[in-house]
Design an enzyme around this catalytic site. Structure first.
Site, PDB file in Angstrom:
ATOM      1  N   ASN A 150       0.878  -1.112   0.066  1.00 10.79           N
ATOM      2  CA  ASN A 150       0.025   0.044   0.002  1.00 10.79           C
ATOM      3  C   ASN A 150       0.873   1.241   0.153  1.00 10.79           C
ATOM      4  OD1 ASN A 150      -2.940  -0.879   0.162  1.00 10.79           O
ATOM      5  ND2 ASN A 150      -2.299  -1.565   2.012  1.00 10.79           N
ATOM      6  N   SER A 155       5.102  14.224   0.264  1.00 12.21           N
ATOM      7  CA  SER A 155       5.548  15.350  -0.623  1.00 12.21           C
ATOM      8  C   SER A 155       7.094  15.451   0.281  1.00 12.21           C
ATOM      9  CB  SER A 155       4.770  16.510  -0.482  1.00 12.21           C
ATOM     10  OG  SER A 155       4.793  17.188   0.443  1.00 12.21           O
ATOM     11  N   SER A 156       7.891  15.660  -0.360  1.00  5.56           N
ATOM     12  CA  SER A 156       8.810  14.894  -0.894  1.00  5.56           C
ATOM     13  C   SER A 156      10.345  15.009  -0.346  1.00  5.56           C
ATOM     14  CB  SER A 156       8.731  15.113  -2.407  1.00  5.56           C
ATOM     15  OG  SER A 156       7.298  15.217  -2.960  1.00  5.56           O
ATOM     16  N   GLU A 189       9.524  14.841  -8.353  1.00  2.00           N
ATOM     17  CA  GLU A 189       8.843  13.774  -9.604  1.00  2.00           C
ATOM     18  C   GLU A 189       8.487  14.087 -10.673  1.00  2.00           C
ATOM     19  OE1 GLU A 189       6.810  14.707  -6.660  1.00  2.00           O
ATOM     20  OE2 GLU A 189       8.001  13.629  -5.036  1.00  2.00           O
TER      21      GLU A 189
END
Lengths: 162, 162, 162
Positions: B40, B45-46, B102
């Site tokens: 899962n 963020s990040s 990303e």
């Protein structure tokens, strides 16, 4: 499975806006402007646990995983005004949870604040609870090149703090 | 209000691409191709926590809840090339956190990698930190019918590993 | 560095639909209709841990952070029918994880259910596992002014329950 408990003991609200070279950098820079640029936000929907005090944003450990309700908007249209807001309301009964609402859009700060208030009013009308306390935090930003506005409510545990 | 927590001790990066009968199956199949199809993902963020080694993707317990920064794109346009990438950079000062970026888009692998590098450069320029180490992981995929490309950085605890 | 973790011991499925004064209030009201309006959903992708029983939705502590796979759709088009569904399938081998699929769209309940079944079939075909048990939960809603339909599978720990 061994487990350690992390108790949410504090809530802090913040907002920020910034420009960036890309949309993601503008988001990163807005997080830095808001004081939460070096932590990991885990998005939550959108409840204030009962009996948790709201404090000024403390210094958070870098990389900490922080359950956060947030609103953010990025725009690449110079001259456009964008806004993000969060707000919370707490019920009379301290054993019951509060509610958090988020707003982002091509709007100014006042419109963002009004939207949050209206959503919190409905949330409490629906729950049949009178509001004891209601606060709204909003930020607006006029885009120069690529801009981001964000507002966030963080759920904090003692272990997250420096 | 309580949560339970565990210690992030390792970070692993992966990427994958696949076709599927639906967009969600293509995503599921890309996760399987990347070796994280039976866990899962909890989106973060990040930020790369300080002083955590990056390892090859280990075998993770099925169903484990894994904080993950990821980029994914699905396309239903045959012949289209899509790409997803993640990258991280770490600062000179090992007590400070790294940053993850990303990217996903209608792009090829090189464009995705370039985008990540530029975003990481800006993130460190803004933080006033020199970059000690920077790595990018990208995948591209040319869609046959319904395709998905994804790249992910997972934050792992000992309890997550088989 | 620490993160949220809990020992998931139960899974519960729910669905609900509602009108609201805004899209976010419609979502909040649909969560209330589904019995999960006073908890914090943390979105997960989309695995059923092995050997976890599925129970009727219990009373959850207000503000609890609940890992949840969910599908939601909001519409502001009066007369439009919207649907949301979740489903899970479990493999023959109880040591292996199940899979959760989500659907939302301008569809009716039957179409939503069919979509979930097809996605679960593919997920198990790809994994080479026979399906031991498959269940789908769907809700449809015809919009009056601003409506929301949602379906959710919650992963619960003992500590989350009242």
């Amino acid at each position: 499975m061994a487990m350690i408990w992390k108790k949410v003991t504090k809530v802090a609200v913040t907002a920020g806006a910034a420009e960036g070279g890309t949309a993601l950098n503008a988001f990163d820079n807005a997080l830095l402007a808001a004081g939460i640029g070096n932590v990991n936000l885990v998005k939550i929907s959108s409840i204030l646990p009962p009996e948790i005090p709201v404090i000024d944003l403390p210094k958070i450990k870098p990389g900490a995983l922080i359950p956060t309700a947030y609103a953010a908007i990025t725009s690449e249209v110079p001259g456009e005004t964008i806004a993000a807001a969060v707000g919370y309301a707490m019920p009379d009964d301290p054993a019951k949870n509060g509610v958090i609402m988020e707003f982002h859009g091509h709007a100014d700060r006042q419109q963002a604040e009004d939207a949050i208030r209206a959503m919190l009013d409905e949330a409490f009308r629906v729950r049949g609870e009178p509001i004891r306390e209601l606060k709204v935090f909003a930020v607006e930003h006029t885009v120069e090149r690529i801009g981001c506005a964000l507002a966030a409510i963080t759920l904090l545990a003692e272990e997250d703090l420096v």
